[in-house]
Motif scaffolding. Structure first.
Motif, PDB file in Angstrom:
ATOM      1  N   TYR A  23       3.241   5.295  -8.877  1.00  0.00           N
ATOM      2  CA  TYR A  23       3.387   5.514  -7.616  1.00  0.00           C
ATOM      3  C   TYR A  23       5.101   6.013  -7.310  1.00  0.00           C
ATOM      4  O   TYR A  23       5.752   5.242  -7.595  1.00  0.00           O
ATOM      5  N   ASP A  50       3.482   7.838  -0.203  1.00  0.00           N
ATOM      6  CA  ASP A  50       3.084   7.924  -1.461  1.00  0.00           C
ATOM      7  C   ASP A  50       1.351   6.130  -0.902  1.00  0.00           C
ATOM      8  O   ASP A  50       2.450   5.386  -0.602  1.00  0.00           O
ATOM      9  N   LYS A  90     -11.437   5.591  -9.363  1.00  0.00           N
ATOM     10  CA  LYS A  90     -10.614   6.701  -9.741  1.00  0.00           C
ATOM     11  C   LYS A  90      -9.278   7.429  -9.265  1.00  0.00           C
ATOM     12  O   LYS A  90      -9.089   8.175 -10.063  1.00  0.00           O
ATOM     13  N   TRP A  91      -9.304   6.825  -7.944  1.00  0.00           N
ATOM     14  CA  TRP A  91      -7.448   7.723  -7.496  1.00  0.00           C
ATOM     15  C   TRP A  91      -6.064   6.729  -7.865  1.00  0.00           C
ATOM     16  O   TRP A  91      -5.299   6.897  -7.481  1.00  0.00           O
ATOM     17  N   SER A  92      -6.736   5.927  -8.896  1.00  0.00           N
ATOM     18  CA  SER A  92      -6.072   4.974  -9.355  1.00  0.00           C
ATOM     19  C   SER A  92      -4.770   5.635 -10.285  1.00  0.00           C
ATOM     20  O   SER A  92      -5.261   6.366 -11.511  1.00  0.00           O
ATOM     21  N   THR A  93      -3.427   5.009 -10.633  1.00  0.00           N
ATOM     22  CA  THR A  93      -2.700   5.608 -11.865  1.00  0.00           C
ATOM     23  C   THR A  93      -1.872   4.611 -11.838  1.00  0.00           C
ATOM     24  O   THR A  93      -2.153   3.144 -11.062  1.00  0.00           O
ATOM     25  N   LYS A 112      -3.434  -1.032  -2.920  1.00  0.00           N
ATOM     26  CA  LYS A 112      -3.307  -0.551  -3.269  1.00  0.00           C
ATOM     27  C   LYS A 112      -4.806   0.039  -3.347  1.00  0.00           C
ATOM     28  O   LYS A 112      -5.464   0.900  -3.481  1.00  0.00           O
ATOM     29  N   ARG A 162      -2.397   5.128  -1.808  1.00  0.00           N
ATOM     30  CA  ARG A 162      -3.253   5.223  -3.095  1.00  0.00           C
ATOM     31  C   ARG A 162      -4.229   6.534  -3.637  1.00  0.00           C
ATOM     32  O   ARG A 162      -3.385   7.607  -4.454  1.00  0.00           O
ATOM     33  N   LYS A 163      -3.936   7.602  -2.419  1.00  0.00           N
ATOM     34  CA  LYS A 163      -5.157   9.256  -2.284  1.00  0.00           C
ATOM     35  C   LYS A 163      -3.594  10.541  -1.720  1.00  0.00           C
ATOM     36  O   LYS A 163      -4.386  10.713  -1.761  1.00  0.00           O
ATOM     37  N   ILE A 164      -2.966   9.733  -0.876  1.00  0.00           N
ATOM     38  CA  ILE A 164      -2.301  10.352  -0.266  1.00  0.00           C
ATOM     39  C   ILE A 164      -0.788  10.404  -0.553  1.00  0.00           C
ATOM     40  O   ILE A 164       0.020   9.435  -0.572  1.00  0.00           O
ATOM     41  N   ARG A 165       0.053  11.728  -0.359  1.00  0.00           N
ATOM     42  CA  ARG A 165       1.202  11.522  -0.244  1.00  0.00           C
ATOM     43  C   ARG A 165       1.771  12.492   0.677  1.00  0.00           C
ATOM     44  O   ARG A 165       1.353  13.852   0.323  1.00  0.00           O
ATOM     45  N   TYR A 197       1.012  -0.844  -0.250  1.00  0.00           N
ATOM     46  CA  TYR A 197      -0.262  -0.212   0.267  1.00  0.00           C
ATOM     47  C   TYR A 197       1.388   1.043   0.193  1.00  0.00           C
ATOM     48  O   TYR A 197       0.647   2.518  -0.728  1.00  0.00           O
TER      49      TYR A 197
END
Length: 93
Positions: free
Chosen positions: A87, A35, A81-84, A77, A37-40, A3
């Motif tokens: 990472y 990092d 919607k928030w996947s890339t 992760k 999934r939605k936060i850094r 994650y």
């Protein structure tokens, strides 16, 4: 894939704040990025606790019991919607 993803490199700009000490991270200063999934989360190298999971960071809401936080991160992760595709912090962007 775990994650939390850790990245190390120089800051590409001013404006990042260290999640641990809350002080600014200046351009070209060495830093660590964590990092999810939605936060850094950004840290000075000397402020980073050394574990991928932020629950292990001293002063976190999980370690001090300030907020109800799950005991562990999800196993992956996930997708949505928030996947890339990738990472991690990439200062060349």
């Amino acid at each position: 894939m775990e994650y939390w993803t850790l990245s190390v490199g120089p800051a590409c700009r001013n404006g990042f704040s260290c999640r641990a000490c809350r002080k600014p991270i200046y351009k070209d200063e060495p830093m660590i990025s964590r990092d999810g999934r939605k936060i850094r989360l950004f840290y000075h190298q000397q402020c980073f606790a050394g574990e991928a999971d932020p629950r292990t960071q001293p002063g976190s809401s999980a370690s001090e019991g300030r907020l109800p936080v799950s005991s562990c991160a999800p196993s992956s992760k996930g997708y949505g919607k928030w996947s890339t595709g990738t990472y991690g912090y990439n200062p060349s962007r």
